[in-house]
Scaffold this motif. Structure first.
Motif, PDB file in Angstrom:
ATOM      1  N   ILE A 233      61.498 -27.365  23.934  1.00 19.83           N
ATOM      2  CA  ILE A 233      62.741 -27.639  23.246  1.00 19.83           C
ATOM      3  C   ILE A 233      63.312 -29.008  23.665  1.00 19.83           C
ATOM      4  O   ILE A 233      63.569 -29.848  22.816  1.00 19.83           O
ATOM      5  N   LYS A 234      63.512 -29.237  24.998  1.00 24.70           N
ATOM      6  CA  LYS A 234      64.231 -30.442  25.405  1.00 24.70           C
ATOM      7  C   LYS A 234      63.926 -30.832  26.842  1.00 24.70           C
ATOM      8  O   LYS A 234      63.933 -29.989  27.738  1.00 24.70           O
ATOM      9  N   THR A 235      63.692 -32.136  27.030  1.00 24.00           N
ATOM     10  CA  THR A 235      63.547 -32.699  28.369  1.00 24.00           C
ATOM     11  C   THR A 235      64.875 -33.272  28.840  1.00 24.00           C
ATOM     12  O   THR A 235      65.783 -33.514  28.046  1.00 24.00           O
ATOM     13  N   GLY A 236      64.946 -33.513  30.150  1.00 24.10           N
ATOM     14  CA  GLY A 236      66.104 -34.185  30.708  1.00 24.10           C
ATOM     15  C   GLY A 236      65.714 -34.899  31.994  1.00 24.10           C
ATOM     16  O   GLY A 236      64.885 -34.401  32.758  1.00 24.10           O
ATOM     17  N   TYR A 237      66.312 -36.075  32.199  1.00 22.78           N
ATOM     18  CA  TYR A 237      66.078 -36.782  33.462  1.00 22.78           C
ATOM     19  C   TYR A 237      67.235 -37.718  33.761  1.00 22.78           C
ATOM     20  O   TYR A 237      67.706 -38.461  32.897  1.00 22.78           O
ATOM     21  N   THR A 238      67.715 -37.663  34.991  1.00 16.72           N
ATOM     22  CA  THR A 238      68.506 -38.720  35.607  1.00 16.72           C
ATOM     23  C   THR A 238      68.113 -38.730  37.079  1.00 16.72           C
ATOM     24  O   THR A 238      67.529 -37.757  37.588  1.00 16.72           O
ATOM     25  N   SER A 239      68.452 -39.814  37.766  1.00 18.29           N
ATOM     26  CA  SER A 239      68.139 -39.857  39.195  1.00 18.29           C
ATOM     27  C   SER A 239      68.897 -38.780  39.949  1.00 18.29           C
ATOM     28  O   SER A 239      68.428 -38.273  40.975  1.00 18.29           O
ATOM     29  N   GLU A 240      70.055 -38.392  39.425  1.00 15.75           N
ATOM     30  CA  GLU A 240      70.848 -37.325  40.038  1.00 15.75           C
ATOM     31  C   GLU A 240      70.207 -35.959  39.819  1.00 15.75           C
ATOM     32  O   GLU A 240      70.169 -35.122  40.724  1.00 15.75           O
ATOM     33  N   ALA A 241      69.699 -35.718  38.612  1.00  9.83           N
ATOM     34  CA  ALA A 241      69.210 -34.393  38.225  1.00  9.83           C
ATOM     35  C   ALA A 241      67.733 -34.186  38.520  1.00  9.83           C
ATOM     36  O   ALA A 241      67.282 -33.036  38.640  1.00  9.83           O
ATOM     37  N   GLY A 242      66.948 -35.257  38.607  1.00  9.82           N
ATOM     38  CA  GLY A 242      65.516 -35.101  38.664  1.00  9.82           C
ATOM     39  C   GLY A 242      64.976 -34.818  37.264  1.00  9.82           C
ATOM     40  O   GLY A 242      65.658 -35.011  36.256  1.00  9.82           O
ATOM     41  N   PHE A 243      63.749 -34.328  37.195  1.00  8.79           N
ATOM     42  CA  PHE A 243      63.086 -34.063  35.917  1.00  8.79           C
ATOM     43  C   PHE A 243      63.252 -32.588  35.556  1.00  8.79           C
ATOM     44  O   PHE A 243      62.858 -31.705  36.319  1.00  8.79           O
ATOM     45  N   THR A 244      63.818 -32.350  34.382  1.00  7.88           N
ATOM     46  CA  THR A 244      64.142 -30.994  33.936  1.00  7.88           C
ATOM     47  C   THR A 244      63.561 -30.757  32.549  1.00  7.88           C
ATOM     48  O   THR A 244      63.398 -31.698  31.764  1.00  7.88           O
ATOM     49  N   PHE A 245      63.258 -29.508  32.254  1.00  7.70           N
ATOM     50  CA  PHE A 245      62.708 -29.172  30.936  1.00  7.70           C
ATOM     51  C   PHE A 245      63.052 -27.741  30.573  1.00  7.70           C
ATOM     52  O   PHE A 245      62.965 -26.829  31.399  1.00  7.70           O
ATOM     53  N   LEU A 246      63.460 -27.571  29.328  1.00 10.29           N
ATOM     54  CA  LEU A 246      63.628 -26.255  28.713  1.00 10.29           C
ATOM     55  C   LEU A 246      62.671 -26.204  27.541  1.00 10.29           C
ATOM     56  O   LEU A 246      62.757 -27.039  26.626  1.00 10.29           O
ATOM     57  N   GLY A 247      61.716 -25.264  27.579  1.00  6.73           N
ATOM     58  CA  GLY A 247      60.692 -25.243  26.546  1.00  6.73           C
ATOM     59  C   GLY A 247      60.368 -23.840  26.074  1.00  6.73           C
ATOM     60  O   GLY A 247      60.758 -22.848  26.689  1.00  6.73           O
ATOM     61  N   SER A 248      59.645 -23.773  24.971  1.00  9.42           N
ATOM     62  CA  SER A 248      59.276 -22.474  24.411  1.00  9.42           C
ATOM     63  C   SER A 248      57.962 -22.566  23.665  1.00  9.42           C
ATOM     64  O   SER A 248      57.603 -23.613  23.116  1.00  9.42           O
ATOM     65  N   ALA A 249      57.249 -21.452  23.647  1.00 10.64           N
ATOM     66  CA  ALA A 249      56.005 -21.338  22.885  1.00 10.64           C
ATOM     67  C   ALA A 249      55.878 -19.905  22.384  1.00 10.64           C
ATOM     68  O   ALA A 249      56.355 -18.963  23.025  1.00 10.64           O
ATOM     69  N   LYS A 250      55.230 -19.769  21.236  1.00 14.70           N
ATOM     70  CA  LYS A 250      55.088 -18.445  20.612  1.00 14.70           C
ATOM     71  C   LYS A 250      53.641 -18.231  20.203  1.00 14.70           C
ATOM     72  O   LYS A 250      53.011 -19.102  19.592  1.00 14.70           O
ATOM     73  N   ARG A 251      53.122 -17.052  20.570  1.00 12.42           N
ATOM     74  CA  ARG A 251      51.773 -16.653  20.172  1.00 12.42           C
ATOM     75  C   ARG A 251      51.778 -15.193  19.757  1.00 12.42           C
ATOM     76  O   ARG A 251      52.252 -14.329  20.500  1.00 12.42           O
ATOM     77  N   ASP A 252      51.240 -14.924  18.593  1.00 15.97           N
ATOM     78  CA  ASP A 252      51.064 -13.545  18.130  1.00 15.97           C
ATOM     79  C   ASP A 252      52.351 -12.731  18.260  1.00 15.97           C
ATOM     80  O   ASP A 252      52.331 -11.571  18.691  1.00 15.97           O
ATOM     81  N   GLY A 253      53.471 -13.329  17.893  1.00 18.15           N
ATOM     82  CA  GLY A 253      54.735 -12.606  17.923  1.00 18.15           C
ATOM     83  C   GLY A 253      55.424 -12.561  19.268  1.00 18.15           C
ATOM     84  O   GLY A 253      56.544 -12.065  19.380  1.00 18.15           O
ATOM     85  N   GLN A 254      54.786 -13.085  20.303  1.00 19.62           N
ATOM     86  CA  GLN A 254      55.362 -13.104  21.642  1.00 19.62           C
ATOM     87  C   GLN A 254      55.899 -14.493  21.932  1.00 19.62           C
ATOM     88  O   GLN A 254      55.182 -15.481  21.823  1.00 19.62           O
ATOM     89  N   ARG A 255      57.186 -14.595  22.322  1.00 20.81           N
ATOM     90  CA  ARG A 255      57.781 -15.893  22.623  1.00 20.81           C
ATOM     91  C   ARG A 255      58.178 -15.966  24.085  1.00 20.81           C
ATOM     92  O   ARG A 255      58.894 -15.091  24.587  1.00 20.81           O
ATOM     93  N   LEU A 256      57.706 -17.011  24.747  1.00 16.40           N
ATOM     94  CA  LEU A 256      58.072 -17.287  26.129  1.00 16.40           C
ATOM     95  C   LEU A 256      58.981 -18.503  26.186  1.00 16.40           C
ATOM     96  O   LEU A 256      58.806 -19.456  25.427  1.00 16.40           O
ATOM     97  N   VAL A 257      59.958 -18.457  27.081  1.00 13.70           N
ATOM     98  CA  VAL A 257      60.840 -19.592  27.348  1.00 13.70           C
ATOM     99  C   VAL A 257      60.674 -19.972  28.808  1.00 13.70           C
ATOM    100  O   VAL A 257      60.710 -19.109  29.698  1.00 13.70           O
ATOM    101  N   VAL A 258      60.489 -21.279  29.058  1.00 13.76           N
ATOM    102  CA  VAL A 258      60.284 -21.765  30.414  1.00 13.76           C
ATOM    103  C   VAL A 258      61.380 -22.763  30.769  1.00 13.76           C
ATOM    104  O   VAL A 258      61.835 -23.534  29.929  1.00 13.76           O
ATOM    105  N   VAL A 259      61.822 -22.706  32.021  1.00  9.74           N
ATOM    106  CA  VAL A 259      62.755 -23.689  32.572  1.00  9.74           C
ATOM    107  C   VAL A 259      62.154 -24.240  33.856  1.00  9.74           C
ATOM    108  O   VAL A 259      61.728 -23.468  34.722  1.00  9.74           O
ATOM    109  N   VAL A 260      62.082 -25.555  33.971  1.00  8.49           N
ATOM    110  CA  VAL A 260      61.787 -26.190  35.250  1.00  8.49           C
ATOM    111  C   VAL A 260      62.883 -27.225  35.470  1.00  8.49           C
ATOM    112  O   VAL A 260      63.248 -27.959  34.547  1.00  8.49           O
TER     113      VAL A 260
END
Length: 394
Positions: A233-260
């Motif tokens: 879905i969306k990346t984010g970066y600042t020197s204060e925050a570091g590298f961040t990501f909110l993402g999603s993927a869907k396979r065969d009706g199953q949807r996973l959401v990941v945050v790092v």
């Protein structure tokens, strides 16, 4: 008082959507592929189809989201479009004040003073290339001001139950930590964007490139085109925050959401997001318990025109379980009871809780399958007598 009723069956014959991998190649469901905490302080993986947490590291720790903040700005815009407050083809004007401050500042559409830009173009720029200037134009023109837009973001967060989040800016630019969130809250937001606004999600999120005037910019999303079924879905970066990501993927009706979040390097963010998603899809088997609309259970209703109410799920109910443990799955229905009439069909009135060995419980909303009006006086007396007879009569 919360009621909990065990369903009268265990899942002995659940169908399964198994991994494409051979059984001896299946990753260990107890060993997710994550970096050390000093490289990746926050990580979370959730199957939002079943509301199962597959992995969590510091899921409730507050952090600065940087440009992932823009997901809330997108969600607020989608809500306004849905409510008729904003039209995708409406033209918004980039003011001189906005362009002087924001054009070319960080990620940008490079807007010029006086540019008249359709809302849809601004949303694409925000979603694809994280345009800071587009976020400010949207906030000021559609929301009245940055402060008013931020207030809208916080009201929306409270409505969604994002209790550990606060937004001070529409674009996530450093603000001395006044904008913050958690991995758990970001999963809630991602699920809301996807389920409430599937058309807008598909239209604006997950594009690989964005062109404005003659400038073509690439999406920096680390999973698009690299993880099967990935759509944002969306990346984010600042020197204060570091590298961040909110993402999603869907396979065969199953949807996973990941945050790092707070990753030490871009490569750590990218690898962690991809590895967690692949592990989530491959390390478990899916047990299908019910199809959408199946009657899951029935509960008693107090003071209603009907004494019992059938409950159903609004989705296929499939849960992740370790391989070979489908026969150990147990289910129960929880609700704050007794349920009291009136009840409207489609209302969420209970939760199906599914428990499997070594797994976080899955919690699936259960909906009333019909309206139940408040009973008249004599109906209530008759229902009370029938209930007494069921409990104590012969």
């Amino acid at each position: 008082m919360q009621k909990r009723f065990g369903l009268v069956w265990a899942v002995l014959c659940a169908t399964a959507a198994t991994s494409a991998l051979a059984k001896d190649q299946v990753p260990d469901p107890k060993a997710p592929p994550v970096h050390e905490t000093h490289e990746l302080p926050v990580a979370m993986l959730v199957d939002v189809t079943s509301n199962q947490v597959l992995y969590a590291r510091n899921a409730q720790r507050r952090f600065v989201p940087a440009s992932v903040t823009k997901v809330m700005t997108l969600y607020c815009a989608f809500e306004m479009i849905r409510n008729g407050e904003l039209a995708p083809n409406a033209m918004l004007t980039a003011s001189e004040e906005t362009t002087l401050e924001w054009s070319g500042k960080g990620s940008s559409m490079w807007l010029r003073a006086g540019d008249k830009v359709p809302v849809s173009e601004l949303l694409t720029g925000i979603a694809t290339v994280s345009a800071n200037d587009a976020s400010i134009v949207l906030a000021r023109q559609a929301g009245g001001s940055v402060a008013e837009w931020s207030a809208r973001m916080n009201d929306t967060a409270r409505t969604l139950g994002m209790t550990q989040s606060h937004f001070n800016t529409p674009n996530g630019f450093p603000d001395e930590g006044r904008t913050f969130t958690t991995a758990r809250d970001l999963v809630t937001l991602a699920d809301a964007v996807i389920t409430r606004h599937p058309t807008q999600y598909a239209r604006f999120i997950g594009r690989e490139q964005f062109r404005y005037r003659n400038l073509v910019q690439d999406n920096r999303d680390p999973i698009l085109g690299r993880v099967e079924g990935a759509d944002g879905i969306k990346t984010g970066y600042t020197s204060e925050a570091g590298f961040t990501f909110l993402g999603s993927a869907k396979r065969d009706g199953q949807r996973l959401v990941v945050v790092v979040a707070g990753a030490s390097r871009n490569s750590v963010r990218a690898r962690a997001a991809r590895d967690l998603l692949e592990w989530g899809f491959d390390a478990f088997e899916l047990a299908q318990l019910f199809e959408k609309g199946d009657i899951v259970s029935a509960v008693q209703v107090q003071d209603g025109s009907a004494r019992r109410l059938a409950l159903a799920a609004d989705r296929d109910v499939r849960v992740n379980v370790p391989y070979g443990s489908r026969d150990k799955v147990r289910m129960s229905v929880q609700y704050d009871g007794p349920l009291r009439a009136p009840i409207t069909g489609g209302d969420e009135v209970a939760t199906l809780v599914v428990e499997a060995p070594d797994m976080e419980p899955a919690r699936i909303p259960l909906l009333a399958t019909r309206d139940v009006a408040k009973a008249a006086v004599f109906e209530r007396i008759g229902n009370a007598m029938a209930h007494w007879w069921e409990r104590f009569g012969g």
